[in-house]
Design a protein around this motif. Structure first.
Motif, PDB file in Angstrom:
ATOM      1  N   LEU A 105       0.833  -1.207   0.000  1.00 50.17           N
ATOM      2  CA  LEU A 105       0.000   0.000   0.000  1.00 50.17           C
ATOM      3  C   LEU A 105       0.866   1.255   0.000  1.00 50.17           C
ATOM      4  N   ASP A 106       1.891   1.248   0.832  1.00 53.93           N
ATOM      5  CA  ASP A 106       2.791   2.401   0.917  1.00 53.93           C
ATOM      6  C   ASP A 106       3.506   2.658  -0.408  1.00 53.93           C
ATOM      7  N   ALA A 107       3.740   1.596  -1.172  1.00 47.27           N
ATOM      8  CA  ALA A 107       4.422   1.730  -2.466  1.00 47.27           C
ATOM      9  C   ALA A 107       3.487   2.272  -3.547  1.00 47.27           C
ATOM     10  N   GLY A 108       2.168   2.208  -3.321  1.00 48.10           N
ATOM     11  CA  GLY A 108       1.245   2.791  -4.285  1.00 48.10           C
ATOM     12  C   GLY A 108       0.062   1.958  -4.712  1.00 48.10           C
ATOM     13  N   PHE A 109      -0.055   0.723  -4.224  1.00 51.86           N
ATOM     14  CA  PHE A 109      -1.248  -0.058  -4.559  1.00 51.86           C
ATOM     15  C   PHE A 109      -2.466   0.568  -3.891  1.00 51.86           C
ATOM     16  N   ASP A 110      -3.607   0.473  -4.559  1.00 53.16           N
ATOM     17  CA  ASP A 110      -4.845   1.016  -4.014  1.00 53.16           C
ATOM     18  C   ASP A 110      -5.523   0.050  -3.060  1.00 53.16           C
ATOM     19  N   ALA A 111      -5.244  -1.229  -3.194  1.00 56.76           N
ATOM     20  CA  ALA A 111      -5.767  -2.239  -2.273  1.00 56.76           C
ATOM     21  C   ALA A 111      -4.904  -3.483  -2.385  1.00 56.76           C
ATOM     22  N   VAL A 112      -4.859  -4.225  -1.283  1.00 59.06           N
ATOM     23  CA  VAL A 112      -4.108  -5.486  -1.218  1.00 59.06           C
ATOM     24  C   VAL A 112      -5.043  -6.538  -0.642  1.00 59.06           C
ATOM     25  N   PHE A 113      -5.155  -7.640  -1.361  1.00 63.13           N
ATOM     26  CA  PHE A 113      -6.012  -8.743  -0.935  1.00 63.13           C
ATOM     27  C   PHE A 113      -5.098  -9.945  -0.726  1.00 63.13           C
ATOM     28  N   ALA A 114      -4.560 -10.046   0.472  1.00 64.82           N
ATOM     29  CA  ALA A 114      -3.506 -11.017   0.733  1.00 64.82           C
ATOM     30  C   ALA A 114      -4.000 -12.222   1.508  1.00 64.82           C
ATOM     31  N   GLU A 115      -3.409 -13.354   1.152  1.00 64.44           N
ATOM     32  CA  GLU A 115      -3.605 -14.550   1.951  1.00 64.44           C
ATOM     33  C   GLU A 115      -3.004 -14.261   3.319  1.00 64.44           C
ATOM     34  N   SER A 116      -3.780 -14.510   4.360  1.00 65.66           N
ATOM     35  CA  SER A 116      -3.266 -14.315   5.717  1.00 65.66           C
ATOM     36  C   SER A 116      -4.057 -15.193   6.669  1.00 65.66           C
ATOM     37  N   ARG A 117      -3.531 -15.335   7.851  1.00 68.32           N
ATOM     38  CA  ARG A 117      -4.238 -16.134   8.861  1.00 68.32           C
ATOM     39  C   ARG A 117      -5.612 -15.526   9.112  1.00 68.32           C
ATOM     40  N   GLY A 118      -6.628 -16.335   8.965  1.00 72.33           N
ATOM     41  CA  GLY A 118      -7.987 -15.872   9.205  1.00 72.33           C
ATOM     42  C   GLY A 118      -8.614 -15.164   8.023  1.00 72.33           C
ATOM     43  N   ASN A 119      -7.846 -14.876   6.997  1.00 67.09           N
ATOM     44  CA  ASN A 119      -8.397 -14.235   5.807  1.00 67.09           C
ATOM     45  C   ASN A 119      -8.573 -15.300   4.734  1.00 67.09           C
ATOM     46  N   PRO A 121     -10.071 -17.382   1.389  1.00 71.04           N
ATOM     47  CA  PRO A 121     -10.306 -16.982  -0.002  1.00 71.04           C
ATOM     48  C   PRO A 121     -11.689 -16.353  -0.195  1.00 71.04           C
ATOM     49  N   GLU A 122     -12.687 -16.862   0.497  1.00 74.21           N
ATOM     50  CA  GLU A 122     -14.033 -16.296   0.399  1.00 74.21           C
ATOM     51  C   GLU A 122     -14.056 -14.849   0.891  1.00 74.21           C
ATOM     52  N   ARG A 123     -13.339 -14.582   1.970  1.00 71.51           N
ATOM     53  CA  ARG A 123     -13.272 -13.219   2.514  1.00 71.51           C
ATOM     54  C   ARG A 123     -12.535 -12.296   1.549  1.00 71.51           C
ATOM     55  N   MET A 124     -11.482 -12.820   0.918  1.00 70.89           N
ATOM     56  CA  MET A 124     -10.730 -12.016  -0.045  1.00 70.89           C
ATOM     57  C   MET A 124     -11.615 -11.634  -1.233  1.00 70.89           C
ATOM     58  N   VAL A 125     -12.421 -12.571  -1.715  1.00 64.89           N
ATOM     59  CA  VAL A 125     -13.326 -12.293  -2.837  1.00 64.89           C
ATOM     60  C   VAL A 125     -14.372 -11.268  -2.408  1.00 64.89           C
ATOM     61  N   ALA A 126     -14.923 -11.415  -1.216  1.00 65.40           N
ATOM     62  CA  ALA A 126     -15.912 -10.452  -0.728  1.00 65.40           C
ATOM     63  C   ALA A 126     -15.291  -9.063  -0.594  1.00 65.40           C
ATOM     64  N   ASP A 127     -14.064  -8.989  -0.082  1.00 65.33           N
ATOM     65  CA  ASP A 127     -13.378  -7.701   0.032  1.00 65.33           C
ATOM     66  C   ASP A 127     -13.114  -7.096  -1.342  1.00 65.33           C
ATOM     67  N   PHE A 128     -12.750  -7.934  -2.311  1.00 66.68           N
ATOM     68  CA  PHE A 128     -12.501  -7.456  -3.667  1.00 66.68           C
ATOM     69  C   PHE A 128     -13.788  -6.910  -4.283  1.00 66.68           C
TER      70      PHE A 128
END
Length: 153
Positions: A105-119, A121-128
């Motif tokens: 994000l600091d480098a300039g991306f507008d959003a990051v949808f990262a694999e993480s503990r508790g996140n 794939p379904e949550r990532m799609v919903a966030d996207f």
């Protein structure tokens, strides 16, 4: 527009994103796998300039490749304002480093949808999907807000 990063040869994630975006009514250009940064940038400058660049990676090198590409995009006056998001497995350690999202994000991306503990794939799609809604709404007002990795949890 969807694309992988230069070191990632996985296509299934790009097909999934393309279908997801098309189902939501968007026209999608799929740049494909292992594109050099210049190829992605040239595609973004093309006659069918995208409203959004979606980078997806599953090989774990998304942080490194993504940082290099976003810096080049933000340094290019023609592409500096293009909304760009990245998602997937962004580090070789998988879900262990929450700082990766902040760095991107600091480098300039507008959003990051990262694999993480508790996140999941379904949550990532919903966030996207939520980001897409925010982006569509913001086009008529102000630039979209940056969404940190795992924001939907």
């Amino acid at each position: 527009m969807v694309s992988s990063v230069s070191s990632d040869a996985h296509m299934w994630n790009l097909v999934f994103l393309q279908l997801l975006l098309e189902e939501a009514g968007h026209e999608v250009t799929n740049v494909g796998v292992c594109p050099p940064d210049g190829t992605v940038m040239a595609a973004c400058r093309g006659a069918d300039r995208p409203d959004l660049l979606v980078l997806s990676t599953v090989n774990g090198h998304g942080r490194l490749d993504g940082l290099r590409l976003i810096r080049a995009l933000r340094a290019d006056p023609e592409l500096a304002a293009l909304p760009v998001v990245i998602g997937g497995k962004l580090g070789v350690r998988g879900s262990g480093d929450p700082g990766v999202g902040r760095q991107l994000l600091d480098a300039g991306f507008d959003a990051v949808f990262a694999e993480s503990r508790g996140n999941t794939p379904e949550r990532m799609v919903a966030d996207f999907r939520a980001f897409l809604t925010t982006l569509a709404t913001a086009r008529t007002a102000t630039p979209p807000p940056r969404i940190p990795a795992g924001a939907g949890r």
